[in-house]
Scaffold this motif. Structure first.
Motif, PDB file in Angstrom:
ATOM      1  N   VAL A  53       0.846  -1.178   0.000  1.00 17.34           N
ATOM      2  CA  VAL A  53       0.000   0.000   0.000  1.00 17.34           C
ATOM      3  C   VAL A  53       0.895   1.245   0.000  1.00 17.34           C
ATOM      4  O   VAL A  53       1.685   1.446   0.929  1.00 17.34           O
ATOM      5  N   LEU A  54       0.773   2.048  -1.054  1.00 15.49           N
ATOM      6  CA  LEU A  54       1.542   3.291  -1.131  1.00 15.49           C
ATOM      7  C   LEU A  54       0.966   4.315  -0.148  1.00 15.49           C
ATOM      8  O   LEU A  54      -0.182   4.180   0.295  1.00 15.49           O
ATOM      9  N   PRO A  55       1.726   5.340   0.198  1.00 12.14           N
ATOM     10  CA  PRO A  55       1.214   6.350   1.130  1.00 12.14           C
ATOM     11  C   PRO A  55      -0.106   6.987   0.687  1.00 12.14           C
ATOM     12  O   PRO A  55      -0.900   7.409   1.523  1.00 12.14           O
ATOM     13  N   ASP A  56      -0.366   7.035  -0.627  1.00 12.34           N
ATOM     14  CA  ASP A  56      -1.619   7.617  -1.108  1.00 12.34           C
ATOM     15  C   ASP A  56      -2.766   6.609  -1.157  1.00 12.34           C
ATOM     16  O   ASP A  56      -3.862   6.925  -1.617  1.00 12.34           O
ATOM     17  N   GLY A  57      -2.522   5.378  -0.679  1.00  7.47           N
ATOM     18  CA  GLY A  57      -3.572   4.375  -0.605  1.00  7.47           C
ATOM     19  C   GLY A  57      -3.670   3.449  -1.803  1.00  7.47           C
ATOM     20  O   GLY A  57      -4.410   2.467  -1.781  1.00  7.47           O
ATOM     21  N   ARG A  58      -2.922   3.735  -2.867  1.00  8.55           N
ATOM     22  CA  ARG A  58      -2.964   2.848  -4.029  1.00  8.55           C
ATOM     23  C   ARG A  58      -2.228   1.538  -3.731  1.00  8.55           C
ATOM     24  O   ARG A  58      -1.351   1.492  -2.878  1.00  8.55           O
ATOM     25  N   ILE A  59      -2.607   0.499  -4.465  1.00  6.34           N
ATOM     26  CA  ILE A  59      -2.048  -0.840  -4.296  1.00  6.34           C
ATOM     27  C   ILE A  59      -1.111  -1.125  -5.473  1.00  6.34           C
ATOM     28  O   ILE A  59      -1.471  -0.898  -6.625  1.00  6.34           O
ATOM     29  N   VAL A  60       0.077  -1.646  -5.185  1.00  9.55           N
ATOM     30  CA  VAL A  60       1.041  -1.961  -6.235  1.00  9.55           C
ATOM     31  C   VAL A  60       0.875  -3.421  -6.645  1.00  9.55           C
ATOM     32  O   VAL A  60       0.875  -4.325  -5.806  1.00  9.55           O
ATOM     33  N   LEU A  61       0.746  -3.623  -7.951  1.00  9.28           N
ATOM     34  CA  LEU A  61       0.710  -4.965  -8.529  1.00  9.28           C
ATOM     35  C   LEU A  61       1.856  -5.087  -9.522  1.00  9.28           C
ATOM     36  O   LEU A  61       2.351  -4.086 -10.048  1.00  9.28           O
ATOM     37  N   ARG A 138       9.286  -8.091 -15.267  1.00 12.48           N
ATOM     38  CA  ARG A 138       7.963  -7.732 -14.737  1.00 12.48           C
ATOM     39  C   ARG A 138       7.684  -6.247 -14.932  1.00 12.48           C
ATOM     40  O   ARG A 138       8.601  -5.430 -14.870  1.00 12.48           O
ATOM     41  N   ASP A 139       6.420  -5.938 -15.123  1.00 16.08           N
ATOM     42  CA  ASP A 139       5.972  -4.552 -15.091  1.00 16.08           C
ATOM     43  C   ASP A 139       5.402  -4.296 -13.701  1.00 16.08           C
ATOM     44  O   ASP A 139       4.954  -5.225 -13.030  1.00 16.08           O
ATOM     45  N   ARG A 140       5.400  -3.042 -13.293  1.00 18.40           N
ATOM     46  CA  ARG A 140       4.897  -2.660 -11.971  1.00 18.40           C
ATOM     47  C   ARG A 140       3.969  -1.469 -12.174  1.00 18.40           C
ATOM     48  O   ARG A 140       4.274  -0.550 -12.920  1.00 18.40           O
ATOM     49  N   ARG A 141       2.828  -1.504 -11.474  1.00 18.00           N
ATOM     50  CA  ARG A 141       1.879  -0.392 -11.595  1.00 18.00           C
ATOM     51  C   ARG A 141       1.092  -0.258 -10.303  1.00 18.00           C
ATOM     52  O   ARG A 141       0.791  -1.243  -9.648  1.00 18.00           O
ATOM     53  N   ALA A 142       0.730   0.982  -9.979  1.00 19.20           N
ATOM     54  CA  ALA A 142      -0.105   1.258  -8.805  1.00 19.20           C
ATOM     55  C   ALA A 142      -1.541   1.471  -9.273  1.00 19.20           C
ATOM     56  O   ALA A 142      -1.783   2.171 -10.257  1.00 19.20           O
ATOM     57  N   PHE A 143      -2.475   0.835  -8.567  1.00 20.93           N
ATOM     58  CA  PHE A 143      -3.892   0.907  -8.897  1.00 20.93           C
ATOM     59  C   PHE A 143      -4.686   1.389  -7.688  1.00 20.93           C
ATOM     60  O   PHE A 143      -4.300   1.126  -6.548  1.00 20.93           O
ATOM     61  N   ALA A 144      -5.823   2.016  -7.956  1.00 20.12           N
ATOM     62  CA  ALA A 144      -6.778   2.283  -6.883  1.00 20.12           C
ATOM     63  C   ALA A 144      -7.204   0.913  -6.347  1.00 20.12           C
ATOM     64  O   ALA A 144      -7.221  -0.066  -7.098  1.00 20.12           O
ATOM     65  N   PRO A 145      -7.528   0.808  -5.048  1.00 16.66           N
ATOM     66  CA  PRO A 145      -7.847  -0.503  -4.472  1.00 16.66           C
ATOM     67  C   PRO A 145      -8.915  -1.297  -5.230  1.00 16.66           C
ATOM     68  O   PRO A 145      -8.731  -2.500  -5.465  1.00 16.66           O
ATOM     69  N   ASP A 146      -9.998  -0.641  -5.663  1.00 12.93           N
ATOM     70  CA  ASP A 146     -11.049  -1.382  -6.367  1.00 12.93           C
ATOM     71  C   ASP A 146     -10.579  -1.876  -7.730  1.00 12.93           C
ATOM     72  O   ASP A 146     -10.928  -2.973  -8.159  1.00 12.93           O
ATOM     73  N   GLU A 147      -9.741  -1.095  -8.416  1.00 11.85           N
ATOM     74  CA  GLU A 147      -9.210  -1.531  -9.706  1.00 11.85           C
ATOM     75  C   GLU A 147      -8.207  -2.672  -9.517  1.00 11.85           C
ATOM     76  O   GLU A 147      -8.171  -3.618 -10.302  1.00 11.85           O
ATOM     77  N   ALA A 148      -7.379  -2.590  -8.461  1.00 11.53           N
ATOM     78  CA  ALA A 148      -6.428  -3.673  -8.178  1.00 11.53           C
ATOM     79  C   ALA A 148      -7.183  -4.968  -7.920  1.00 11.53           C
ATOM     80  O   ALA A 148      -6.803  -6.036  -8.416  1.00 11.53           O
ATOM     81  N   LEU A 149      -8.272  -4.884  -7.153  1.00 11.07           N
ATOM     82  CA  LEU A 149      -9.073  -6.077  -6.863  1.00 11.07           C
ATOM     83  C   LEU A 149      -9.660  -6.653  -8.149  1.00 11.07           C
ATOM     84  O   LEU A 149      -9.634  -7.870  -8.361  1.00 11.07           O
ATOM     85  N   ALA A 150     -10.143  -5.791  -9.036  1.00  7.10           N
ATOM     86  CA  ALA A 150     -10.691  -6.255 -10.318  1.00  7.10           C
ATOM     87  C   ALA A 150      -9.606  -6.952 -11.145  1.00  7.10           C
ATOM     88  O   ALA A 150      -9.861  -8.003 -11.754  1.00  7.10           O
ATOM     89  N   ARG A 151      -8.397  -6.400 -11.171  1.00  7.74           N
ATOM     90  CA  ARG A 151      -7.279  -7.016 -11.926  1.00  7.74           C
ATOM     91  C   ARG A 151      -6.941  -8.389 -11.357  1.00  7.74           C
ATOM     92  O   ARG A 151      -6.681  -9.326 -12.100  1.00  7.74           O
ATOM     93  N   LEU A 152      -6.925  -8.507 -10.034  1.00  7.35           N
ATOM     94  CA  LEU A 152      -6.610  -9.803  -9.421  1.00  7.35           C
ATOM     95  C   LEU A 152      -7.718 -10.817  -9.680  1.00  7.35           C
ATOM     96  O   LEU A 152      -7.446 -11.996  -9.909  1.00  7.35           O
ATOM     97  N   ARG A 153      -8.951 -10.371  -9.671  1.00 11.12           N
ATOM     98  CA  ARG A 153     -10.078 -11.289  -9.916  1.00 11.12           C
ATOM     99  C   ARG A 153     -10.142 -11.751 -11.364  1.00 11.12           C
ATOM    100  O   ARG A 153     -10.682 -12.814 -11.639  1.00 11.12           O
ATOM    101  N   GLU A 154      -9.590 -10.962 -12.297  1.00 11.54           N
ATOM    102  CA  GLU A 154      -9.563 -11.368 -13.706  1.00 11.54           C
ATOM    103  C   GLU A 154      -8.865 -12.711 -13.863  1.00 11.54           C
ATOM    104  O   GLU A 154      -9.187 -13.479 -14.760  1.00 11.54           O
ATOM    105  N   HIS A 155      -7.907 -12.951 -13.018  1.00 16.18           N
ATOM    106  CA  HIS A 155      -7.116 -14.182 -13.077  1.00 16.18           C
ATOM    107  C   HIS A 155      -7.289 -14.914 -11.761  1.00 16.18           C
ATOM    108  O   HIS A 155      -6.335 -15.176 -11.049  1.00 16.18           O
TER     109      HIS A 155
END
Length: 198
Positions: A53-61, A138-155
């Motif tokens: 969790v980044l200081p701004d609340g985004r999640i890194v995937l 690997r690529d690295r990107r920060a997502f808003a929590p709901d978008e990160a959850l959607a990306r993880l659920r895709e797979h």
């Protein structure tokens, strides 16, 4: 006249510095092999990871090393010479260049194939390094929590969404508890010496 030695650095050719050390420090490499791997009594490989969790609340995937289109949480095998939390921190740096404090264990579960027992920890206030051992893979990107959850659920086959769901539930519970405590503090009588003001 001989040509001076040149070094390729980040896609640019650069002459060596005159006072550069002969053996500059190398970046930490990812651990490989399974000779130090930890296994459960049932023979499952022990895998640890973080919800960064980044200081701004985004999640890194990061992207999966096997399928670059799949976004995953940083994770990997625990080893005998480190604690589970230390292994999770190591994997976070190797896979995503993340540095931070590894906090409470969020969730433990067995993967769908029943080959690994996973433990995920929270890493709040994570900082991103400019370079890390697996950045070429690997690529690295920060997502808003709901978008990160959607990306993880895709797979969903990897079930890593369970770790992020546990973090989001914890955050929601902490916010609710904070609201309850704030509300209780506002309505509680204030004691001053022997008098109580209602």
């Amino acid at each position: 006249m001989p040509t001076p030695p040149y070094h390729k650095i980040s896609g640019h050719i650069q002459a060596p510095k005159r006072n550069a050390p002969k053996n500059p420090p190398q970046m930490q490499e990812s651990r490989t092999g399974r000779d130090k791997q930890v296994y459960t009594a049932a023979g499952l490989r022990k895998v640890v990871g973080v919800v960064p969790v980044l200081p701004d609340g985004r999640i890194v995937l990061v992207t999966s090393s096997k399928r670059r289109s799949d976004w995953v949480l940083p994770k990997g095998g625990a080893e005998t010479d480190e604690t589970l939390a230390a292994a999770a921190a190591r994997e976070a740096f190797e896979e995503a260049g993340l540095r931070g404090s590894v906090g409470a264990r969020l969730v433990s579960f067995v993967n769908a194939k029943a080959t690994a027992a996973l433990d995920f920890f929270v890493m709040r206030g994570a900082a991103l390094a400019d370079a890390w051992p697996e950045q070429a893979h690997r690529d690295r990107r920060a997502f808003a929590p709901d978008e990160a959850l959607a990306r993880l659920r895709e797979h969903g086959r990897n079930q890593l969404y369970k770790a992020l769901e546990a973090y989001l539930a914890l955050e929601s519970g902490e916010e609710q508890m904070s609201d309850v405590l704030d509300s209780a503090a506002e309505s509680a009588p204030i004691a001053t010496g022997s008098d109580t003001i209602a």
